[in-house]
Scaffold this motif. Structure first.
Motif, PDB file in Angstrom:
ATOM      1  N   UNK A   3      26.115  17.458 -20.096  1.00 57.29           N
ATOM      2  CA  UNK A   3      25.516  16.141 -19.909  1.00 57.29           C
ATOM      3  C   UNK A   3      25.546  15.384 -21.223  1.00 57.29           C
ATOM      4  N   UNK A   4      25.660  14.084 -21.108  1.00 58.06           N
ATOM      5  CA  UNK A   4      25.595  13.201 -22.270  1.00 58.06           C
ATOM      6  C   UNK A   4      24.674  12.055 -21.896  1.00 58.06           C
ATOM      7  N   UNK A   5      23.618  11.845 -22.660  1.00 60.76           N
ATOM      8  CA  UNK A   5      22.755  10.699 -22.391  1.00 60.76           C
ATOM      9  C   UNK A   5      23.543   9.417 -22.633  1.00 60.76           C
ATOM     10  N   UNK A   6      23.410   8.452 -21.752  1.00 54.94           N
ATOM     11  CA  UNK A   6      24.208   7.226 -21.839  1.00 54.94           C
ATOM     12  C   UNK A   6      24.042   6.520 -23.182  1.00 54.94           C
ATOM     13  N   UNK A   7      22.846   6.611 -23.746  1.00 57.21           N
ATOM     14  CA  UNK A   7      22.598   5.936 -25.026  1.00 57.21           C
ATOM     15  C   UNK A   7      23.421   6.557 -26.167  1.00 57.21           C
ATOM     16  N   UNK A   8      23.966   7.753 -25.920  1.00 55.11           N
ATOM     17  CA  UNK A   8      24.755   8.435 -26.958  1.00 55.11           C
ATOM     18  C   UNK A   8      26.267   8.291 -26.746  1.00 55.11           C
ATOM     19  N   UNK A   9      26.662   7.388 -25.839  1.00 53.85           N
ATOM     20  CA  UNK A   9      28.095   7.245 -25.551  1.00 53.85           C
ATOM     21  C   UNK A   9      28.890   6.855 -26.796  1.00 53.85           C
ATOM     22  N   UNK A  40      30.745  11.626 -14.330  1.00 53.40           N
ATOM     23  CA  UNK A  40      29.968  10.907 -13.316  1.00 53.40           C
ATOM     24  C   UNK A  40      28.934  10.065 -14.049  1.00 53.40           C
ATOM     25  N   UNK A  41      28.923   8.782 -13.774  1.00 50.16           N
ATOM     26  CA  UNK A  41      27.967   7.885 -14.412  1.00 50.16           C
ATOM     27  C   UNK A  41      26.686   7.861 -13.585  1.00 50.16           C
ATOM     28  N   UNK A  42      25.654   8.542 -14.083  1.00 51.08           N
ATOM     29  CA  UNK A  42      24.365   8.584 -13.401  1.00 51.08           C
ATOM     30  C   UNK A  42      23.454   7.498 -13.972  1.00 51.08           C
ATOM     31  N   UNK A  43      22.208   7.458 -13.537  1.00 51.10           N
ATOM     32  CA  UNK A  43      21.315   6.362 -13.946  1.00 51.10           C
ATOM     33  C   UNK A  43      21.106   6.316 -15.452  1.00 51.10           C
ATOM     34  N   UNK A  44      20.875   7.491 -16.053  1.00 51.07           N
ATOM     35  CA  UNK A  44      20.553   7.526 -17.477  1.00 51.07           C
ATOM     36  C   UNK A  44      21.515   8.386 -18.287  1.00 51.07           C
ATOM     37  N   UNK A  45      22.523   8.915 -17.628  1.00 50.79           N
ATOM     38  CA  UNK A  45      23.366   9.891 -18.319  1.00 50.79           C
ATOM     39  C   UNK A  45      24.756   9.948 -17.707  1.00 50.79           C
ATOM     40  N   UNK A  46      25.635  10.679 -18.401  1.00 52.58           N
ATOM     41  CA  UNK A  46      26.983  10.945 -17.916  1.00 52.58           C
ATOM     42  C   UNK A  46      27.137  12.447 -17.777  1.00 52.58           C
ATOM     43  N   UNK A  47      27.581  12.877 -16.596  1.00 48.13           N
ATOM     44  CA  UNK A  47      27.792  14.299 -16.363  1.00 48.13           C
ATOM     45  C   UNK A  47      29.292  14.584 -16.489  1.00 48.13           C
ATOM     46  N   UNK A 107      18.469  19.982 -12.896  1.00 48.55           N
ATOM     47  CA  UNK A 107      18.730  20.119 -11.464  1.00 48.55           C
ATOM     48  C   UNK A 107      18.744  18.759 -10.769  1.00 48.55           C
ATOM     49  N   UNK A 108      17.837  17.879 -11.178  1.00 46.69           N
ATOM     50  CA  UNK A 108      17.781  16.560 -10.536  1.00 46.69           C
ATOM     51  C   UNK A 108      19.031  15.730 -10.844  1.00 46.69           C
ATOM     52  N   UNK A 109      19.677  15.995 -11.968  1.00 42.30           N
ATOM     53  CA  UNK A 109      20.910  15.273 -12.304  1.00 42.30           C
ATOM     54  C   UNK A 109      22.067  15.778 -11.447  1.00 42.30           C
ATOM     55  N   UNK A 110      22.086  17.079 -11.181  1.00 40.00           N
ATOM     56  CA  UNK A 110      23.120  17.618 -10.281  1.00 40.00           C
ATOM     57  C   UNK A 110      22.940  17.072  -8.873  1.00 40.00           C
ATOM     58  N   UNK A 111      21.688  16.964  -8.451  1.00 42.87           N
ATOM     59  CA  UNK A 111      21.412  16.402  -7.123  1.00 42.87           C
ATOM     60  C   UNK A 111      21.781  14.921  -7.075  1.00 42.87           C
ATOM     61  N   UNK A 112      21.552  14.212  -8.185  1.00 39.39           N
ATOM     62  CA  UNK A 112      21.908  12.786  -8.254  1.00 39.39           C
ATOM     63  C   UNK A 112      23.415  12.628  -8.141  1.00 39.39           C
TER      64      UNK A 112
END
Length: 331
Positions: free
Chosen positions: A1-7, A152-159, A183-188
């Protein structure tokens, strides 16, 4: 995972290892361009107007030069390029072109070299365009074909998920940049893929090859091509079309041999030196284009040579829609 703010930190780290190209905005829309940590990378875009294949198979390139004494092959850049944010349909198109330019008996050294030096990080679609029908052509908004890593671009992060051995090595090498997913990011991610897939346009492809075999001499093609301008936009923007022509151009005391994209929709495409043209009518050329993608390619490469990106639909000045053409073929 990578937090979007760290792109941007991620881009900075990768840029120390390779040239990095990705989606940025300019006056014409979102384009694929060199990116730096200061670039504003765009994650919410449908797709580039121009197909990704141009990175490996340029619209025009010099392949050799003659200086008046000897012929010398044009040398190309040996640097590794990381492509970030490529849409899955474009990545899938490269896997198809591999069948032509890499896996075939006569491999293309120009395509092959660029391909070997590339690492493709695709970006799953969150919002497909109205013209997208990738699910119908064997792909999908989160298709992994042709990618080394899919993000995958999620709400607050990139998987980030590795796909190929090259992708696994990339993730391992840069492991410090990532954290384990919650786990919630995988579900997202799963919810995102499911919802996006349901938004793509469904087109019936099964049976098209058999149906096309029955329409080789049909007036159907003349009707479809009646409004066609023969501009070639559909083929030039198609990510899987791969026809080209070679020209020798005089330069000073020498010359250069150039390779340029060609299009089967042009009246002169198969015109012979005698003046005879085997596909003289627009309908015959339209039939050739559709047959190539949905009959000849499956026969030769076991794959439909269409990724459902919809560029041919959105760019056609006559509003010819390949989805409607296929529906008419199978009807």
């Amino acid at each position: 995972m990578l937090d979007s703010k760290n792109l941007n930190k991620f881009i900075a780290a990768i840029a120390k290892q390779a040239r990095v190209r990705g989606p940025v905005a300019d006056a014409s829309g979102v384009i694929l361009s060199d990116i730096t940590p200061r670039s504003s990378v765009i994650l919410t875009y449908a797709n580039f107007k121009l197909p990704f294949k141009r990175e490996f198979f340029p619209q025009c390139e010099v392949i050799s030069r003659y200086d008046g004494a000897a012929v010398k092959e044009e040398s190309s850049d040996n640097n590794v390029v990381v492509y970030f944010g490529i849409r899955p349909c474009d990545a899938q198109s490269i896997a198809m072109l591999d069948k032509v330019f890499v896996d075939d008996k006569y491999a293309d050294p120009y395509f092959q070299k660029r391909r070997n030096n590339a690492l493709i990080i695709s970006l799953a679609c969150n919002e497909p365009a109205a013209t997208c029908f990738c699910e119908s052509t064997g792909g999908g908004p989160a298709s992994k074909s042709g990618s080394d890593v899919i993000a995958y671009s999620l709400k607050q992060s990139l998987l980030f998920e590795p796909v190929s051995k090259k992708g696994e090595d990339f993730i391992k090498k840069n492991a410090k940049l990532f954290r384990a997913p919650a786990q919630k990011e995988l579900q997202e991610r799963e919810k995102l893929v499911s919802v996006t897939s349901s938004k793509t346009h469904a087109v019936k492809i099964d049976g098209s090859r058999a149906a096309l075999a029955k329409k080789t001499d049909s007036s159907f093609w003349d009707n479809i091509a009646e409004t066609c301008l023969g501009c070639g936009a559909c083929t030039f923007l198609c990510p899987t079309c791969h026809c080209f022509d070679l020209f020798d151009e005089k330069l000073g005391d020498g010359s250069a041999r150039l390779r340029l994209h060609d299009a089967c929709m042009f009246a002169s495409f198969v015109k012979e030196a005698s003046g005879h043209n085997p596909r003289n009518k627009k309908g015959e050329r339209m039939r050739q284009r559709v047959m190539h993608k949905f009959s000849y390619a499956p026969e030769n490469f076991n794959a439909v040579f269409c990724v459902g990106c919809g560029r041919c639909i959105s760019a056609c000045p006559s509003n010819i829609d390949i989805r409607e053409t296929l529906a008419g073929v199978i009807a």
